[in-house]
Each structure stands twice: as C-alpha cells, then as structure tokens.
Write an enzyme that holds these catalytic residues in place. Structure first.
Site, short mmCIF file in Angstrom:
data_model
loop_
_atom_site.label_atom_id
_atom_site.label_comp_id
_atom_site.label_asym_id
_atom_site.label_seq_id
_atom_site.Cartn_x
_atom_site.Cartn_y
_atom_site.Cartn_z
N ASN A 9 0.72 -1.15 -0.01
CA ASN A 9 -0.06 -0.03 0.04
C ASN A 9 0.88 1.05 0.19
O ASN A 9 1.38 1.54 0.89
CB ASN A 9 -0.82 -0.08 1.29
CG ASN A 9 -1.73 1.26 1.27
OD1 ASN A 9 -1.89 2.05 0.48
ND2 ASN A 9 -2.33 1.39 2.59
N LYS A 11 0.12 4.36 -0.51
CA LYS A 11 -0.48 5.30 0.06
C LYS A 11 -0.10 6.60 -0.59
O LYS A 11 0.09 6.40 -1.89
CB LYS A 11 0.15 5.77 1.73
CG LYS A 11 -0.19 4.64 2.58
CD LYS A 11 -0.04 4.77 3.81
CE LYS A 11 -0.05 3.45 4.57
NZ LYS A 11 -0.03 3.47 6.18
N GLU A 96 -7.04 4.95 7.28
CA GLU A 96 -6.64 6.65 7.03
C GLU A 96 -7.75 7.32 6.36
O GLU A 96 -8.14 8.35 6.44
CB GLU A 96 -5.29 6.84 6.30
CG GLU A 96 -4.26 6.48 7.24
CD GLU A 96 -2.73 5.80 6.43
OE1 GLU A 96 -2.80 5.70 5.34
OE2 GLU A 96 -2.09 5.43 7.17
N GLU A 166 -6.21 -4.30 10.20
CA GLU A 166 -5.15 -3.54 10.40
C GLU A 166 -5.43 -2.83 11.86
O GLU A 166 -6.21 -1.75 11.80
CB GLU A 166 -5.02 -2.42 9.31
CG GLU A 166 -4.71 -3.11 8.04
CD GLU A 166 -4.05 -2.42 7.05
OE1 GLU A 166 -2.67 -2.40 6.67
OE2 GLU A 166 -4.49 -0.96 6.80
N GLY A 172 2.01 2.52 10.74
CA GLY A 172 2.96 3.44 10.43
C GLY A 172 3.47 3.87 11.75
O GLY A 172 4.25 4.97 11.98
N SER A 212 2.60 -2.14 10.23
CA SER A 212 4.27 -2.20 10.45
C SER A 212 4.91 -3.65 10.35
O SER A 212 5.57 -4.19 10.98
CB SER A 212 4.53 -1.72 12.07
OG SER A 212 4.46 -0.44 12.31
P1 PGA Z 1 2.30 0.40 7.48
O1 PGA Z 1 1.10 0.41 6.87
O2 PGA Z 1 3.06 -1.11 7.12
O3 PGA Z 1 3.45 1.43 7.10
O4 PGA Z 1 2.32 0.41 8.98
C1 PGA Z 1 0.27 -0.67 6.57
C2 PGA Z 1 -1.01 -0.02 6.10
O5 PGA Z 1 -1.52 1.12 6.21
O6 PGA Z 1 -1.61 -0.37 5.15
#
Ligand code: PGA
Length: 248
Positions: A9, A11, A96, A166, A172, A212
């Site tokens: 992902n 983003k 998000e 998640e 993040g 993460s």
């Molecule tokens: P991250 O994001 O691996 O940076 O924690 C995961 C996500 O939001 O899909």
C-alpha cells in the site's frame, strides 16, 4: 487451499519517475512464486505499473474508489474507470480514509457492492483503535465493521473477498501486533465470516494482517495459521524490503 497474498500500500508516495524506478528494481529481484503479489498505488501511477509489470503475475490495485457508477462527484474515480485500465484490486475502508476522509461503514458497504459488480476484488480493511483495544472492545469493533461492511454482499461475491486486519495503533507506528495477537483476530474474523456466510466462504477468504510489517517480522507473521497475507505500507516502498516480505 488459500494462496498467500502480499499487497503493498503505497499511500500518497511515489511520482511516476519513482514508480518506474521501483518497477525496474523490483522486477530484477522478483521471481514469480506461490505468493500472489500486488501493489496498490496512487491513481496516477496505476497505468505506469500495469505497463511495467506486464508479463509478470504481479497485480495492481487502487487505494480507494467511489461507490457510484458515474456522476457529478468532482475529484472522484469510479470502479469502471479502474477496471478499464486493468486494475484488479482496490483497498476499501483503510483506517486513514475512515479517519481523515469521512469513510464510514455505510460508504464502505456501498463501495464493496460497487467493486464486486465491476469485477474489482476489494481488500476490506478493518481494525480497532488503541483506545478500543485497551477498553476490551477490539473484537466487537471488528465484528461490527464486518457485519455492516458486508451488508447485502452475497455469498458468491464474498468468496473472492480479501480482508485486511489492520489495528490502527500498529499502522506506521513501528509498533506491530504480536503474531499471536494478529492471528487471534484473523481467526476471529474467519469465524465471523463463517457466521455471516458459511464455512466454505470462510475457508476461502484471504485474511491479511497489516501494520508495521517489515522484513524482520514478516516470516513470524506469515507462519501463523490464520494469517494468509500482509498489507504492507512503509516497507513496500523499498524494492529490497518488499521483496524480502514477498519471499518470506
Ligand atoms: P505500515 O502501513 O506497514 O506502514 O504500518 C500499513 C497500512 O496502512 O496498510
């Protein structure tokens, strides 16, 4: 038998030039395997990546879509537009989007319906906040997100669904759920899908963990029995990291 599914992902990261550079580097490292790999990229990078990964089994996904067929919705993108250029997946209900863009269980449900009708496989994101986990409400929250998100989704549609668990507190933050915590919730999600549909559907449903996921923890997470894959944010931006996760 469920095929492991690792999706990146991105983003709001990577310009077209950066996406091309990623694709060049990743293609050199990648060998098609028993793992399904996908990258969910910003809209403007979708065609670039579809072109760059032509001839491989790497699939491309979007990160959001509108629930209407078409219409006066300035700034939005429809499922039909995504399908036309060869997009296979779409993340729906990422935390998000729930947190910053007013996504609700109702809009998530409308988007799921539209994705299925346009032959786009939705990656439905569910997960609790830290407050909800600490308050002992994590399982109720996830169950409600599933029940309302999947309202009027038929058994046939649900059998191609991907769910990403998640926990908001792990996204993040560098603080991942332990493999046991993630596995427990993924098992609970599978039981909930069985309750909502049946055991045939729940056996087929791909359930990812996200939050993460890094090269250092991917193997432990992927070895858990109820976890079929990972939705990877930060670590999917770096070809050398993402390939290590894909090759867990
Ligand atoms: P991250 O994001 O691996 O940076 O924690 C995961 C996500 O939001 O899909």
């Amino acid at each position: 038998m469920r095929k492991p599914f690792i999706a990146g992902n991105w983003k709001m990261y990577k310009t077209t030039a950066e996406a091309k550079a990623f694709a060049r580097a990743f293609t050199k490292l990648y060998n098609s395997s028993d793992v399904q790999t996908a990258i969910c990229a910003p809209y403007t990078q979708l065609e670039t990546l579809i072109e760059a990964f032509k001839g491989t089994d790497i699939k491309i996904g979007a990160q959001n879509m509108h629930f209407a067929e078409e219409g006066a919705f300035t700034g939005e993108i429809s499922a039909k537009m995504l399908k036309e250029i060869g997009v296979d997946y779409c993340i729906i209900g990422h935390s998000e989007r729930r947190q910053y863009f007013g996504e609700t269980d109702e809009t998530v449900n409308l988007k799921l319906r539209k994705a299925f009708s346009a032959d786009i496989i939705p990656i439905l994101c569910v997960g609790e906040s830290l407050e909800e986990r600490d308050g002992g409400k994590a399982f109720d929250v996830v169950k409600n997100q599933l029940a309302s998100g999947l309202k009027e989704i038929t058994k046939e549609q649900a059998s191609s669904l991907v769910i990403a668990y998640e926990p908001v507190w792990a996204i993040g933050t560098g603080r991942n759920a332990t493999p046991e915590q993630a596995d427990e919730m993924c098992g609970f999600i599978r039981d909930t899908i069985e309750e909502l549909y049946d055991d045939v559907v729940s056996d087929q449903t791909i359930i990812q963990y996200g939050g993460s996921v890094k090269p250092a923890n991917a193997t432990d997470i992927m070895n858990m029995p109820e976890i079929d894959g990972a939705l990877v944010g930060g670590a999917s931006l770096i070809p050398e990291d993402f390939i290590e996760i894909v090759n867990f």
